[in-house]
Write an enzyme that holds these catalytic residues in place. Structure first.
Site, PDB file in Angstrom:
ATOM      1  N   CYS A  79     -63.713   1.669 -22.340  1.00  0.00           N
ATOM      2  CA  CYS A  79     -64.768   0.876 -22.347  1.00  0.00           C
ATOM      3  C   CYS A  79     -66.387   0.904 -22.968  1.00  0.00           C
ATOM      4  CB  CYS A  79     -65.005   0.509 -20.841  1.00  0.00           C
ATOM      5  SG  CYS A  79     -65.358  -1.220 -20.739  1.00  0.00           S
ATOM      6  N   HIS A 184     -59.157  -1.643 -20.610  1.00  0.00           N
ATOM      7  CA  HIS A 184     -59.258  -0.166 -20.169  1.00  0.00           C
ATOM      8  C   HIS A 184     -57.904   0.036 -19.150  1.00  0.00           C
ATOM      9  CE1 HIS A 184     -63.221  -0.704 -17.763  1.00  0.00           C
ATOM     10  NE2 HIS A 184     -63.250  -1.706 -18.244  1.00  0.00           N
ATOM     11  N   GLU A 186     -56.190   2.035 -17.589  1.00  0.00           N
ATOM     12  CA  GLU A 186     -56.316   2.078 -15.909  1.00  0.00           C
ATOM     13  C   GLU A 186     -55.832   0.870 -15.530  1.00  0.00           C
ATOM     14  OE1 GLU A 186     -59.179   2.267 -16.967  1.00  0.00           O
ATOM     15  OE2 GLU A 186     -60.516   1.521 -15.732  1.00  0.00           O
TER      16      GLU A 186
END
Lengths: 204, 267
Positions: A79, A184, A186
């Protein structure tokens, strides 16, 4: 061991949770000195470009990150962490970045009046060049994005993947041992976990 | 192309997931962590948890659940976040920046703020400055009154706001809200479809994403939220709770009708 830079600029715990689910040994790196112990490093970033860069500089991590990248071991910016790889950020005025990937971070072009910015939600990656980071993503490639600024690479050869939001935006970069992902991983479920797993398995 | 998100909304009351109807009637239906795992398995686009507890106490209150009882909402959040690899919004009873800090630190990616945004718009600005506008979701509860006009309410539907819904939404956008979760009080739990009129009025008035919520009875209601409501994302609670594999079926339905939804399934 995978080191996750922890200097108050990103959601470190989410990244650790994802590596834990994959069965990889990942730890938060709280001091610049400890960065050298890592085999590979992730730099997560959330927030405004200048405040993230300032935190990195003031915490003393900057020099340690430079040394780590020079050592040739795998490095992944996520990011704003990817945006920080650029020469210059332009959010709230010009700020110097890490300078690993030639380019500037510019506001996402509002190409039509009804284009909603930030670019927030799930969007497809379109692979620009083969890279081990994005290997094995077949079929669904949608990842979760949240950003208002976007890295504009000087050399298109650094772009690993694009995404489309009003115009073509850089979604991933790869240059030598330096990688970046605007989305992202995750928070991108199976696709994101696959990307993190790829990173954890890069030779180093 | 950005996908149209389909978002399950889970209402927490005293540490249990409840079914909500008209913001007044609640029925306990499950354990928050088990529910999250279910949506994780189904590859939901995003999850919203709203804590609508009124007496300030959190306890599963039963010992027949898979997980041990939790008195602390933050502990519930931490357990959810530990295996939640999708964006997670958490809201309800947020009164201060300290509350916001606690939710974010324990794993929320976004906070949903409703009543306190009305009382203290400076909090909206402060959250946007600290965590980015994308993390600051305005909870906007609207009711269609008996005369057909729409009115914003705070305090879980108890206190009316004397300001036109569009004006209020634009004021909150200017204050720093990055997204609006628009819930319809009179449609809540009614399964009569979205109130597309108010969704469209809000979505057209602001330039931030509007998430439509409240009233979905069957999957065709999602299409109306997108087509007629101009919503950027469609949310629902009950429709996902009571039908088997409903989330994936909702996605397949929308994909087959030509909507740009994420479909990470093989069939």
């Amino acid at each position: 061991m995978i080191g996750v830079v922890s200097c108050g600029i990103g959601n470190v715990q989410s990244v650790l949770n994802a590596f834990a689910r994959l069965g990889h040994d990942a730890r938060a790196i709280e001091t610049p000195e400890a960065l050298g112990d890592a085999e590979r490093v992730v730099l997560p970033g959330v927030g405004a470009f200048p405040s993230c860069m300032n935190r990195l500089n003031e915490s003393g991590f900057r020099a340690a990150v430079d040394r780590f990248v020079k050592s040739g071991r795998p490095f992944l910016g996520v990011c704003v962490g990817m945006q920080m790889l650029a020469d210059i950020g332009t959010e709230f005025g010009e700020t110097s970045g890490l300078g690993y990937i030639p380019g500037r971070v510019e506001v996402i072009p509002k190409t039509s009046p009804d284009l909603r910015i930030p670019h927030m939600g799930w969007n497809d990656l379109s692979i620009a060049k083969p890279t081990p980071l994005l290997a094995g993503l077949d079929g669904d490639t949608a990842c979760y994005f949240v950003h208002s600024f976007s890295l504009v690479c000087k050399n298109e050869s650094d772009v690993a993947a694009w995404t489309e939001h009003g115009s073509r935006l850089v979604a991933a970069v790869a240059r030598g041992n330096v990688f970046g992902l605007q989305a992202h991983p995750e928070k991108s479920q199976n696709v994101g976990l696959k990307i993190l797993d790829n990173f954890a398995k890069l030779p180093c | 192309m950005l996908k149209t998100r389909v978002i399950p909304v889970l209402y927490l009351m005293n540490g249990l997931i409840v079914r909500s109807e008209g913001f007044r009637e609640f029925k306990a239906i499950g354990n928050p962590i088990a529910e999250m795992e279910r949506y994780g398995d189904w590859l939901a686009d995003e999850l919203v948890y709203l804590d609508i507890t009124r007496d300030g106490e959190h306890d599963f209150g039963r010992d027949d659940h898979k997980f041990k009882g939790e008195r602390d909402i933050l502990s519930i959040l931490r357990q959810i976040a530990a295996s939640c690899f999708m964006p997670l919004a958490f809201g309800g009873r947020i009164r201060s920046m300290e509350d916001v800090d606690r939710f974010i630190r324990n794993g929320a990616d976004k906070v949903v703020i409703c009543s306190q945004a009305f009382r203290d718009p400076a909090l909206v600005t402060a959250v946007a400055e600290k965590y980015g506008a994308q993390a600051m979701v305005l909870g906007l509860d609207v009711k269609r009154e008996e005369d057909g006009t729409h009115r914003v309410y705070v305090d879980q539907g108890r206190t009316p706001v004397d300001e036109a819904p569009e004006t209020y939404a634009k004021r909150m956008e200017a204050a720093g809200a990055g997204e609006i979760l628009l819930n319809s009080i009179d449609r809540d739990g009614a399964a009569e479809g979205y109130d597309t009129e108010i969704i469209r009025r809000i979505a057209d008035a602001v330039s931030i994403p509007v998430v439509a919520c409240g009233g979905v009875g069957d999957f065709s209601d999602f299409r109306e939220g997108i087509d007629e409501g101009h919503a950027s994302a469609v949310a629902a609670g009950n429709v996902f709770h009571f039908t088997e594999a409903s989330y994936k079926r909702a996605k397949r339905y929308l994909r087959d009708k030509g909507y740009g939804v994420r479909f990470p399934y093989t069939n």
